[in-house]
Design a protein around this motif. Structure first.
Motif, mmCIF file in Angstrom:
data_model
loop_
_atom_site.group_PDB
_atom_site.id
_atom_site.type_symbol
_atom_site.label_atom_id
_atom_site.label_comp_id
_atom_site.label_asym_id
_atom_site.label_seq_id
_atom_site.Cartn_x
_atom_site.Cartn_y
_atom_site.Cartn_z
ATOM 1 N N TYR A 316 41.605 -82.435 -86.657
ATOM 2 C CA TYR A 316 40.319 -81.819 -86.996
ATOM 3 C C TYR A 316 39.239 -82.213 -85.996
ATOM 4 N N GLU A 320 37.236 -79.525 -83.691
ATOM 5 C CA GLU A 320 35.791 -79.361 -83.788
ATOM 6 C C GLU A 320 35.091 -79.726 -82.475
ATOM 7 N N GLU A 522 30.014 -80.428 -86.077
ATOM 8 C CA GLU A 522 30.524 -80.276 -84.724
ATOM 9 C C GLU A 522 30.049 -81.410 -83.817
#
Length: 559
Positions: A316, A320, A522
């Protein structure tokens, strides 16, 4: 004839400067706890009434439930995986036996940060499940909310199980095979032999690993706050920062110390009951080869903690971070400044902690181990790791402010010089991680034969010269390992940094904390990925040692 009392052969008495420095370091480690008690009980009883009525009951209950849940989960996962890879052979075992350590590279607050987005009602996981089930809206199907006590137990358990896995596997690897064979010959099944022979023998190691995992749980602030669990640590932070009530925060921190004492007692009690057999090398347990469905089930069972605790959150973060860079967002100047601050802070903490660890370890070695020796200084210097960062921060604040005021009066300075330049933060982190260099350097010194010191002294070298020209070159591997562990842990430290950082000073950890609070995942993912990449370094070193050398084990370094 007059007989003079001498040091053990080869051990040279440390000079007064070394002994005084070691004493001051030990007192410095104990000072925050003493200050905390003075703050808590010297501010009157007016604060205790509201705390007992509104804060402590719920925070204590939440902390107890969280510790119980995480303790149960790490024992099940750590012990089960340790026995699986030690006593069985199955596809992927050669990779999984070290891959099970990878969650150590993931701070708890980073895993919570990742799973909050992954398991969001409109996130990728629940979206994929609804697509497979033919649903279109979160109102039709959604998983239980991760922001809950079960969610916190899930996240912390799958990140902290390696502490139990390391200690349990080291114990299982050293258990003689003939004990299990004798149990089998007496009619026990394999399962019965594990529960009645292997597991009881491993209880001291399990107690050590469990206490380390629970101390990390108690120190956690980011994951608990992200997941909506108001523990004692979170209560200390909110009482101090939000309500500006230092005395109340000190009183809650005192309640935390009772929990810390109980956990340390658990670890010491487990270690006290360790027993060792003869020095003769025994035949270790030989892995039993699994076949067919049982083999692939074992592979899946051992791989699941790695997937949940490391692979999924790491993937992840990479996704991101790449998405942020693809969209042209780049890396902000604030994040670059936070990286520089993190490296500066970690470097300062490493230098201070390793230097202090060398002083304490050298003084302890020189003083010997006989009755009446002052080796308590080495033991006191390692207590900082057992004290949560929030407790250290509160305990250091009052003496730091008093010292700042004295400096301002003496030199006519404005403001708070020690606080504003980060000295107090460096000292707090050095105290917290001092156990690692003290333990590592003591282990390194124990491997240096006394004959080397004798030869140096016979050739006319002084005690300081012997340390500089003989011991330090031989201690380089131990000091380098300790420095790496301190550096990485200082990069990841969140509680003490949040409370003691200077104004407008962000590290990667506090940057991630702020981004998660704002919901901007982010930008926070890039900071989290940098911390994880740094955290992989000690895990790689640990895996290279194959978990077989106790002095190379991270848990042993920290205890």
């Amino acid at each position: 004839m007059i007989f003079l009392r001498r040091q053990p052969p080869g051990l040279q008495a440390a000079g007064p400067a070394w002994r005084c420095a070691s004493f001051l370091i030990a007192i410095g480690v104990l000072a925050p706890v003493l200050t905390l008690a003075w703050l808590a009980f010297g501010s009157g009883i007016g604060h205790w009434g509201p705390l007992f009525a509104h804060v402590l009951p719920q925070a204590t209950l939440n902390t107890a439930v969280l510790l119980a849940g995480v303790g149960t989960l790490v024992l099940l996962i750590g012990t089960g995986c340790a026995w699986l890879v030690t006593a069985h052979d199955f596809p992927g075992r050669g990779v999984l036996h070290w891959a099970l350590l990878l969650p150590l590279a993931m701070p708890t607050y980073i895993v919570a940060f990742a799973y909050l987005d992954l398991l969001h009602p409109i996130g990728p996981v629940q979206g994929a499940i609804r697509w497979m089930l033919g649903f279109d809206s979160p109102r039709q199907f959604r998983l239980p909310d991760l922001r809950s006590m079960p969610g916190a137990i899930f996240v912390l358990g799958f990140v902290l199980y390696p502490y139990v896995y390391m200690t349990a596997r080291a114990m299982f690897m050293t258990q003689p095979a003939h004990l299990m064979e004798a149990a089998r010959m007496l009619g026990e099944s394999r399962r019965g032999a594990f529960f009645r022979v292997a597991l009881p023998l491993a209880r001291p190691a399990l107690a050590v690993g469990l206490s380390l995992a629970l101390l990390e749980t108690l120190n956690d602030i980011g994951a608990s706050e992200f997941l909506g669990v108001n523990t004692l640590t979170v209560a200390v932070y909110t009482t101090w920062i939000t309500r500006s009530d230092l005395a109340g925060a000190a009183q809650i921190a005192c309640a935390m110390l009772f929990v810390v004492v109980a956990l340390v007692w658990l670890e010491r009690n487990g270690r006290r009951h360790q027993r060792f057999g003869s020095a003769q090398r025994m035949r270790a347990v030989q892995p039993r080869r699994l076949r067919g469905g049982a083999a692939w089930a074992a592979t899946a069972a051992a791989a699941l903690p790695v997937l949940i605790g490391f692979v999924a959150p790491a993937a992840y973060l990479v996704w991101e971070s790449a998405k942020r860079l693809r969209q042209g967002g780049g890396i902000s100047q604030g994040l670059v400044a936070s990286l520089g601050n993190t490296l500066t802070l970690a470097s300062g903490v490493t230098v201070v902690a390793v230097a202090a660890g060398l002083v304490v370890a050298w003084a302890a070695r020189s003083q010997g181990s006989g009755p009446g020796r002052a080796r308590w200084q080495a033991r006191a210097a390692t207590l900082g790791y057992a004290v949560p960062g929030t407790v250290l921060a509160i305990g250091l604040l009052t003496p730091a402010l008093a010292f700042d005021a004295a400096l301002a009066t003496a030199f006519g300075w404005q403001g708070l010089p020690l606080m504003s330049c980060g000295v107090v933060l460096v000292v707090a982190c050095a105290i917290r991680f001092l156990a690692m260099p003290v333990g590592g350097i003591e282990a390194g010194l124990s491997r240096i034969p006394p004959a080397i010191e004798q030869a140096s002294r016979l050739l006319g070298e002084t005690t300081a010269g012997t340390l500089r020209r003989v011991h330090l070159p031989l201690l380089r591997p131990a000091m380098a390992s300790a420095a790496l562990l301190v550096f990485v842990d200082a990069m990841k430290e969140l509680p003490a940094t949040l409370l003691l950082r200077p104004a407008n000073f962000d590290t990667l950890a506090t940057w991630l904390y702020a981004e998660a609070a704002r919901g901007t995942y982010e930008e926070g993912a890039i900071a989290a990925l940098a911390i994880v990449l740094a955290g992989l370094l000690p895990v790689v070193l640990l895996a290279r040692n194959q978990l077989g050398t106790p002095s190379a084990t991270l848990a042993a370094e920290k205890t």
